[in-house]
Design an enzyme around this catalytic site. Structure first.
Site, short mmCIF file in Angstrom:
data_model
loop_
_atom_site.label_atom_id
_atom_site.label_comp_id
_atom_site.label_asym_id
_atom_site.label_seq_id
_atom_site.Cartn_x
_atom_site.Cartn_y
_atom_site.Cartn_z
N LEU A 141 -53.43 -30.09 -26.70
CA LEU A 141 -53.01 -30.57 -28.00
C LEU A 141 -54.22 -31.07 -28.77
O LEU A 141 -55.19 -31.57 -28.18
CB LEU A 141 -52.00 -31.72 -27.83
CG LEU A 141 -50.74 -31.40 -27.03
CD1 LEU A 141 -49.76 -32.56 -27.11
CD2 LEU A 141 -50.08 -30.11 -27.50
N GLY A 172 -52.10 -29.86 -22.63
CA GLY A 172 -51.16 -28.99 -23.32
C GLY A 172 -51.43 -27.51 -23.08
O GLY A 172 -50.51 -26.69 -23.11
N ASN A 201 -54.44 -33.27 -17.40
CA ASN A 201 -55.45 -34.33 -17.24
C ASN A 201 -55.17 -35.55 -18.11
O ASN A 201 -56.08 -36.35 -18.38
CB ASN A 201 -56.84 -33.77 -17.58
CG ASN A 201 -56.94 -33.32 -19.04
OD1 ASN A 201 -55.94 -32.93 -19.63
ND2 ASN A 201 -58.12 -33.38 -19.61
N GLU A 202 -53.92 -35.70 -18.57
CA GLU A 202 -53.61 -36.75 -19.54
C GLU A 202 -54.12 -38.13 -19.14
O GLU A 202 -54.63 -38.88 -19.96
CB GLU A 202 -52.08 -36.82 -19.78
CG GLU A 202 -51.55 -35.81 -20.77
CD GLU A 202 -51.34 -34.42 -20.18
OE1 GLU A 202 -51.74 -34.18 -19.02
OE2 GLU A 202 -50.78 -33.57 -20.89
C1 LIG Z 1 -43.28 -43.45 -18.99
C2 LIG Z 1 -43.96 -42.55 -19.94
C3 LIG Z 1 -44.66 -43.26 -20.99
C4 LIG Z 1 -45.17 -42.72 -22.05
C5 LIG Z 1 -45.15 -41.28 -22.38
C6 LIG Z 1 -44.90 -41.15 -23.80
C7 LIG Z 1 -45.48 -40.30 -24.53
C8 LIG Z 1 -46.51 -39.34 -24.09
C9 LIG Z 1 -47.82 -39.63 -24.69
C10 LIG Z 1 -48.76 -38.74 -24.85
C11 LIG Z 1 -48.66 -37.35 -24.40
C12 LIG Z 1 -49.73 -36.50 -25.00
C13 LIG Z 1 -49.89 -35.23 -24.22
C14 LIG Z 1 -51.23 -34.67 -24.52
C15 LIG Z 1 -51.56 -33.44 -24.22
C16 LIG Z 1 -52.89 -32.88 -24.55
O1 LIG Z 1 -53.04 -31.70 -24.54
S1 LIG Z 1 -54.19 -33.93 -24.90
C17 LIG Z 1 -55.61 -32.90 -25.09
C18 LIG Z 1 -56.25 -32.63 -23.79
N1 LIG Z 1 -57.41 -31.80 -23.98
C19 LIG Z 1 -58.56 -32.07 -23.45
O2 LIG Z 1 -58.75 -33.03 -22.72
C20 LIG Z 1 -59.65 -31.09 -23.81
C21 LIG Z 1 -60.93 -31.75 -23.98
N2 LIG Z 1 -61.91 -30.75 -24.31
C22 LIG Z 1 -62.67 -30.16 -23.39
O3 LIG Z 1 -62.54 -30.37 -22.19
C23 LIG Z 1 -63.68 -29.21 -23.90
O4 LIG Z 1 -63.86 -29.47 -25.27
C24 LIG Z 1 -63.29 -27.73 -23.71
C25 LIG Z 1 -63.36 -27.36 -22.23
C26 LIG Z 1 -61.92 -27.42 -24.29
C27 LIG Z 1 -64.32 -26.86 -24.48
O5 LIG Z 1 -65.61 -27.20 -24.07
P1 LIG Z 1 -66.85 -26.68 -24.93
O6 LIG Z 1 -66.75 -25.22 -25.15
O7 LIG Z 1 -68.06 -27.23 -24.26
O8 LIG Z 1 -66.65 -27.32 -26.38
P2 LIG Z 1 -66.86 -28.82 -26.82
O9 LIG Z 1 -66.49 -29.79 -25.75
O10 LIG Z 1 -68.23 -28.97 -27.39
O11 LIG Z 1 -65.76 -28.97 -27.98
C28 LIG Z 1 -65.94 -28.34 -29.26
C29 LIG Z 1 -65.30 -29.20 -30.33
O12 LIG Z 1 -63.88 -29.26 -30.11
C30 LIG Z 1 -63.46 -30.63 -30.00
N3 LIG Z 1 -62.28 -30.66 -29.11
C31 LIG Z 1 -62.22 -30.21 -27.86
N4 LIG Z 1 -60.98 -30.35 -27.38
C32 LIG Z 1 -60.25 -30.91 -28.35
C33 LIG Z 1 -58.86 -31.30 -28.47
N5 LIG Z 1 -58.02 -31.14 -27.48
N6 LIG Z 1 -58.47 -31.83 -29.65
C34 LIG Z 1 -59.32 -31.99 -30.69
N7 LIG Z 1 -60.64 -31.64 -30.64
C35 LIG Z 1 -61.09 -31.10 -29.48
C36 LIG Z 1 -64.68 -31.34 -29.47
O13 LIG Z 1 -64.60 -32.72 -29.73
C37 LIG Z 1 -65.77 -30.65 -30.28
O14 LIG Z 1 -65.71 -31.14 -31.60
P3 LIG Z 1 -67.02 -31.23 -32.54
O15 LIG Z 1 -67.98 -32.17 -31.83
O16 LIG Z 1 -67.56 -29.83 -32.63
O17 LIG Z 1 -66.56 -31.80 -33.84
#
Ligand SMILES: CC/C=C\C/C=C\C/C=C\CCC/C=C/C(=O)SCCNC(=O)CCNC(=O)[C@H](O)C(C)(C)COP(=O)(O)OP(=O)(O)OC[C@H]1O[C@@H](n2cnc3c(N)ncnc32)[C@H](O)[C@@H]1OP(=O)(O)O
Length: 202
Positions: free
Chosen positions: A9, A54, A78-79
């Site tokens: 997400l 997500g 990995n939340e």
């Molecule tokens: C009892 C229960 C109680 C409560 C529950 C109630 C509610 C629930 C609450 C919450 C639920 C939410 C569920 C959430 C689900 C999700 O999916 S959260 C997102 C998880 N994603 C990640 O952790 C991904 C993190 N990113 C990475 O690991 C890496 O970026 C990558 C492997 C995807 C890519 O690596 P690289 O190619 O090296 O690229 P960069 O790391 O340089 O990233 C480029 C650029 O993109 C930005 N970015 C990366 N991922 C995200 C993302 N998910 N969202 C937004 N932006 C992202 C990153 O910051 C870089 O940005 P810039 O620096 O270029 O601006």
């Protein structure tokens, strides 16, 4: 995108926005899950790169998962590493794939599994060389489509309906829960720290 199946997400959609925005966002995430997990079509995930949170959920919604055989690519819910919590329907989707104990381990630790470990855990069904992911997915699709469709669809529905019904019944409560959770100052701070770390990694 090369190296990434899905980054999960969009974290920026969960940071610094209004409660109305969070509610609309979460409804859309629910809708995606209901449509994909509940689809009566055959769905094969061709996982060509990393797939956190997500992204992993989307792959788990599919009937069969083929991943590129590269230990640099990892998949998992990995939340907890972001200081957030996978909601019950993410958890149910994972339990239905790898079982209760493996899910508890995965979720508490916020574990991302490199491709070979993901195969061992049953999180994906098959590893193939990176350049064979699409063709292997097409071959798997042919195999799945060769099963009589009505029988396959009824079986899929029988397996998935309890989890789907559970969210359908609690949809509004789940949205309210998400909004009150994600809008907490402490959770916003955790997300900010996580995003800062991502940017520092560069
Ligand atoms: C009892 C229960 C109680 C409560 C529950 C109630 C509610 C629930 C609450 C919450 C639920 C939410 C569920 C959430 C689900 C999700 O999916 S959260 C997102 C998880 N994603 C990640 O952790 C991904 C993190 N990113 C990475 O690991 C890496 O970026 C990558 C492997 C995807 C890519 O690596 P690289 O190619 O090296 O690229 P960069 O790391 O340089 O990233 C480029 C650029 O993109 C930005 N970015 C990366 N991922 C995200 C993302 N998910 N969202 C937004 N932006 C992202 C990153 O910051 C870089 O940005 P810039 O620096 O270029 O601006």
């Amino acid at each position: 995108v090369s190296k990434i199946f899905s980054a999960g997400l969009d974290i920026t959609e969960m940071s610094g926005k209004s409660n109305e925005h969070y509610a609309a966002f979460w409804r859309a995430v629910q809708e995606m899950w209901l449509k994909l997990y509940g689809s009566n079509m055959v769905t094969i995930a061709a996982i060509n790169g990393s797939s956190p949170a997500g992204g992993c959920l989307m792959a788990l919604c599919c009937d069969y998962r083929i991943m590129a055989d590269n230990p640099k690519f990892a998949i998992g819910l990995n939340e907890t590493q972001l200081g957030i919590v996978a909601p019950f329907w993410f958890k149910d989707t994972m339990i239905n794939t790898i079982g209760n104990r493996a899910t508890e381990l995965s979720l508490q630790l916020g574990q991302m599994y490199p491709a070979p470990e993901a195969l061992k855990f049953g999180l994906v069904d098959k590893l193939v060389p990176e350049d064979k992911v699409q063709s292997a997915a097409a071959a798997a699709m042919s195999q799945w489509l060769s099963v009589p469709d009505h029988a396959r669809q009824l079986t899929k529905s029988m397996m998935r309906k309890p989890a789907i019904d559970r969210l359908v019944k609690q949809r509004e409560a789940d949205i309210n829960n998400f909004v009150s959770f994600i809008s907490k100052d402490s959770i916003q701070k955790s997300l900010q720290i996580y995003m800062d770390r991502l940017k520092q990694k560069k």
